[in-house]
Design a protein around this motif. Structure first.
Motif, PDB file in Angstrom:
ATOM      1  N   LEU A   1      -8.116  -0.565   7.405  1.00  0.00           N
ATOM      2  CA  LEU A   1      -8.549   0.372   6.357  1.00  0.00           C
ATOM      3  C   LEU A   1      -9.742   1.190   6.831  1.00  0.00           C
ATOM      4  CD1 LEU A   1      -8.207  -1.795   3.124  1.00  0.00           C
ATOM      5  CD2 LEU A   1      -6.724   0.044   3.896  1.00  0.00           C
TER       6      LEU A   1
ATOM      7  N   LEU B   1      -9.888   4.713   4.898  1.00  0.00           N
ATOM      8  CA  LEU B   1      -9.459   4.449   3.515  1.00  0.00           C
ATOM      9  C   LEU B   1     -10.425   3.464   2.897  1.00  0.00           C
ATOM     10  CD1 LEU B   1      -5.633   4.044   4.128  1.00  0.00           C
ATOM     11  CD2 LEU B   1      -6.807   6.052   3.279  1.00  0.00           C
TER      12      LEU B   1
ATOM     13  N   ARG C   1      -1.846   2.426  13.199  1.00  0.00           N
ATOM     14  CA  ARG C   1      -2.750   1.276  13.018  1.00  0.00           C
ATOM     15  C   ARG C   1      -2.178   0.296  12.003  1.00  0.00           C
ATOM     16  NH1 ARG C   1      -6.703   5.479  12.405  1.00  0.00           N
ATOM     17  NH2 ARG C   1      -7.452   6.022  14.477  1.00  0.00           N
TER      18      ARG C   1
ATOM     19  N   ARG D   1      -1.114   8.938  12.151  1.00  0.00           N
ATOM     20  CA  ARG D   1      -2.213   8.204  12.799  1.00  0.00           C
ATOM     21  C   ARG D   1      -2.486   6.906  12.054  1.00  0.00           C
ATOM     22  NH1 ARG D   1      -4.716  11.780  16.258  1.00  0.00           N
ATOM     23  NH2 ARG D   1      -3.896  13.877  16.006  1.00  0.00           N
ATOM     24  N   HIS D   2      -2.389   6.961  10.719  1.00  0.00           N
ATOM     25  CA  HIS D   2      -2.595   5.749   9.925  1.00  0.00           C
ATOM     26  C   HIS D   2      -1.468   4.754  10.141  1.00  0.00           C
ATOM     27  CE1 HIS D   2      -5.372   7.844   6.793  1.00  0.00           C
ATOM     28  NE2 HIS D   2      -5.791   7.963   8.028  1.00  0.00           N
TER      29      HIS D   2
ATOM     30  N   LEU E   1      -5.347   3.480  -2.619  1.00  0.00           N
ATOM     31  CA  LEU E   1      -6.514   3.763  -1.773  1.00  0.00           C
ATOM     32  C   LEU E   1      -6.424   5.122  -1.086  1.00  0.00           C
ATOM     33  CD1 LEU E   1      -6.874   0.307   0.059  1.00  0.00           C
ATOM     34  CD2 LEU E   1      -7.912   0.968  -2.093  1.00  0.00           C
ATOM     35  N   GLY E   2      -5.615   6.029  -1.637  1.00  0.00           N
ATOM     36  CA  GLY E   2      -5.490   7.350  -1.024  1.00  0.00           C
ATOM     37  C   GLY E   2      -4.569   7.374   0.182  1.00  0.00           C
TER      38      GLY E   2
ATOM     39  N   ARG F   1      -1.745   8.354   2.544  1.00  0.00           N
ATOM     40  CA  ARG F   1      -0.995   9.602   2.565  1.00  0.00           C
ATOM     41  C   ARG F   1       0.091   9.624   3.622  1.00  0.00           C
ATOM     42  NH1 ARG F   1      -6.353  10.454   4.094  1.00  0.00           N
ATOM     43  NH2 ARG F   1      -6.603  11.213   6.218  1.00  0.00           N
TER      44      ARG F   1
ATOM     45  N   MET G   1     -10.745   1.902   9.949  1.00  0.00           N
ATOM     46  CA  MET G   1     -10.414   2.854  11.009  1.00  0.00           C
ATOM     47  C   MET G   1      -9.578   4.014  10.479  1.00  0.00           C
ATOM     48  SD  MET G   1      -9.817  -0.040  13.846  1.00  0.00           S
ATOM     49  CE  MET G   1      -9.226   0.804  15.281  1.00  0.00           C
ATOM     50  N   ASN G   2      -8.823   3.769   9.408  1.00  0.00           N
ATOM     51  CA  ASN G   2      -8.048   4.849   8.791  1.00  0.00           C
ATOM     52  C   ASN G   2      -8.875   5.651   7.799  1.00  0.00           C
ATOM     53  OD1 ASN G   2      -5.763   4.277  10.198  1.00  0.00           O
ATOM     54  ND2 ASN G   2      -4.777   3.115   8.572  1.00  0.00           N
TER      55      ASN G   2
ATOM     56  N   LEU H   1       0.807  -1.225   0.000  1.00  0.00           N
ATOM     57  CA  LEU H   1       0.000   0.000   0.000  1.00  0.00           C
ATOM     58  C   LEU H   1       0.844   1.281   0.000  1.00  0.00           C
ATOM     59  CD1 LEU H   1      -3.045   0.334  -0.083  1.00  0.00           C
ATOM     60  CD2 LEU H   1      -3.051   0.465   2.397  1.00  0.00           C
TER      61      LEU H   1
END
Lengths: 416, 183
Positions: free
Chosen positions: B124, B129, A227, A223-224, A216-217, A219, B126-127, A192
């Motif tokens: 995905l 996306l 996870r 924060r991402h 899928l965008g 960036r 929770m983010n 990804l």
């Protein structure tokens, strides 16, 4: 590209200088530019088209043989009773095994914090996906009517019947389909951020749109990432027992049966080690030409090759132990049929193949003990080829051809 | 009481661009200490300290994965139980209908499948996306966030946000550049 931190420096300068994971002089920027340029900038070389052409011709051979198989029946593979599986299970087990090295590199080495994995994990994962796809063909065709293969899944149907979950065949269905799904997810999750990198580097509008949709965008938000990292680590933690379970279940296809030479408790660990062994041989087979043709020597360094060679040597020894145990068990069981099976394997009509297998899988890899051999790419490639040919290690599967009179019914008759 | 009209702020936020992760982490910490909460940071590879600095201390990912695993495992076992004890009870070699040891492999595989699906799709979801458009992509040089640059963002939705003062704070933290992020 953007997956993890690289250790750039020669951290571990010991008495023997260990080659770095990445050659010195690279920064994050140059690594990204070099790798994305392969995808985005370079013209596809002519050799690539020639390679694709050759592979395409081989695919036509596959199509031809499948047509012959479907119209004639799976007997052409040598399937009959008691040989319920023959040519197809050899291919199935071999391909699944190849896939396992990919998962091992991705998941287990990640958990063990082996940073050298980073350069080779993505292509190893891709290798897994293709290997699983190839493996899946064989049980599918083994059904004889592949267009009805969905009958293997439990679904409400007008026939009012359901599959038999006590059979290793059903365990296989669930193991292999789970393995394929999780491998695809693991590969895509890892990819990804790389797709986002390609999106940002792409110059053509088409490239930006395609990579933009595929990423899928993404960036790179902190924060991402938090996870993402947890999810990726957990996936690795899940894949590790999964990969062990898949080949264990594949070995159950043999071990649960009562055919001499197959009914052995050594099979699960022996198969898993064999899978990793053959898989690393395949990794070397792919990576040695790949790094040369694409000029990736800076990223896939000598260290990767040597580490792979060591893993191959270690798992090869486990496999050798498996061969010894099989022989010993046959003798210790004091079972006439087990003993006959072993003698037949050593001196029977397939003896030549058996000894070729021992040479390929047990004797040749012992050269890996020698430092100079491990340091020579040519020698490594040659040994990997020997191990690849060693898929003869599934010869035990077909050597029971010679034992058609050994169906349990026939055994009872002889004893009576 | 005066009716407060929600006015859309002129910019989405302010973005500071850094050369290296160390400065970006220091900046994000400082901004967080100043009381800003609607902040984010962007990096080409995961930097744990950066996530900590913008205030992410724990994620619920492990819980999501656990739930996925339990659901998957239960589905696997109950499916086999239902099929072999109720729906299509088949006597195979006199084995009991509920022959649980034979149900373990499929249960295990379904556990892994459930957990894996929840891990990826949970992450995905929770983010948020897939999200093809996001204002941060308007920031100049943001394409380098996937190469070797690090960015710290303060959103204008933050109650403490003030274009002048926030801009000054960010500029004092040693960035290459501080820019407006258009909507």
């Amino acid at each position: 590209m953007s997956q993890e931190k690289y250790d750039f420096a020669h951290e571990d300068v010991g008495i023997h200088t260990t080659p770095a994971v990445i050659e010195p002089g690279h920064t994050f920027g140059t690594v990204t530019d070099k790798i994305s340029s392969i995808v985005l900038r370079k013209r596809t070389p002519l050799v690539w088209w020639i390679g694709l052409g050759l592979s395409f011709m081989l695919v036509q051979v596959l199509m031809g043989t499948i047509t012959h198989l479907v119209f004639t029946g799976i007997g052409i593979w040598g399937n009959n009773q008691p040989v319920g599986w023959s040519f197809d299970i050899i291919n199935f087990v071999w391909w699944i095994g190849i896939g396992h090295a990919g998962t091992l590199i991705s998941a287990i080495l990640l958990l063990l914090r082996q940073s050298w994995r980073t350069s080779i994990n993505r292509f190893a994962e891709a290798m897994t996906l293709f290997a699983v796809a190839c493996a899946g063909l064989f049980p599918l065709l083994h059904t004889g009517r592949p267009w009805l293969a969905y009958w293997l899944f439990p679904y409400p149907n007008t026939m009012g019947i359901q599959p038999q979950f006590r059979s290793p065949l059903m365990w296989d269905v669930f193991a292999v389909s789970t393995y394929a799904t999780i491998s695809a997810l693991f590969w895509y999750t890892g990819l990804l951020p790389d797709l986002a990198t390609l999106r940002d580097r792409a110059r053509s509008r088409f490239g930006r749109i395609v990579y933009g949709m595929a990423s899928l965008g993404w960036r790179g938000s902190a924060r991402h990432w938090a996870r993402y990292e947890t999810a990726y680590l957990l996936l690795a933690g899940l894949s590790t027992p999964l990969v062990l379970s898949v080949h264990t279940i594949v070995s159950f296809d043999f071990a649960i049966g009562i055919i001499p030479g197959w009914h052995a408790t050594i099979f699960p660990p022996y198969f898993v080690a064999g899978a990793i062994y053959a898989g690393f041989a395949m990794v070397l087979t792919l990576v040695i030409p790949l790094r040369k043709f694409y000029g990736l020597e800076d990223f896939i360094t000598e260290r990767h090759l040597r580490n792979s060679a060591k893993v191959m040597l270690a798992t090869g020894l486990i496999v050798a132990y498996g061969y010894m145990m099989e022989t010993w068990t046959a003798w210790y069981s004091a079972n006439t049929y087990e003993e006959f099976m072993m003698r037949n394997r050593f001196f029977g009509p397939y003896a030549l193949f058996y000894w070729a297998l021992i040479v390929c899988n047990v004797i040749v890899p012992q050269f890996l003990w020698v430092r100079r051999v491990r340091h020579s790419n040519l020698a490594l490639f040659a040994i990997a080829m020997f191990v690849n040919v060693g898929f003869l290690r599934f010869l035990p599967v077909i050597s029971i051809f010679e034992m058609r009179t050994m169906v349990p019914g026939a055994q009872v008759k002889e004893e009576a | 009481m005066a009716v407060k009209r929600k006015v859309r702020p002129a910019v989405y936020g302010l973005m500071a661009e850094f050369d290296n992760p160390t400065d970006a982490v220091a900046a994000a910490r400082r901004v967080h200490e100043e009381g800003y909460r609607k902040i984010d940071a962007f990096s080409p590879y995961p930097v744990e300290e950066l996530s900590e600095a913008v205030g992410v201390h724990k994620t619920y990912m492990p819980h999501v994965v656990l739930v996925g695993g339990i659901l998957g495992g239960l589905t696997g076992y109950l499916l086999q139980y239902y099929v072999h004890v109720h729906y299509y009870a088949l006597n195979v070699g006199g084995k009991p209908f509920h022959s649980w040891p034979a149900f373990i492999p499929v249960t295990f595989e379904m556990t892994v499948l459930g957990a894996g699906l929840f891990a990826v799709f949970g992450m995905l979801a929770m983010n948020g996306l897939p999200e093809p458009y996001h204002p941060v992509f308007n920031a100049p040089n943001f394409a380098l966030a996937s190469r070797d640059r690090f960015f710290v963002l303060v959103e204008s939705a933050d109650p403490k946000f003030d274009r002048e003062r926030t801009g000054e704070l960010l500029r004092s933290l040693g960035p290459r550049e501080v820019t407006d992020v258009e909507h």
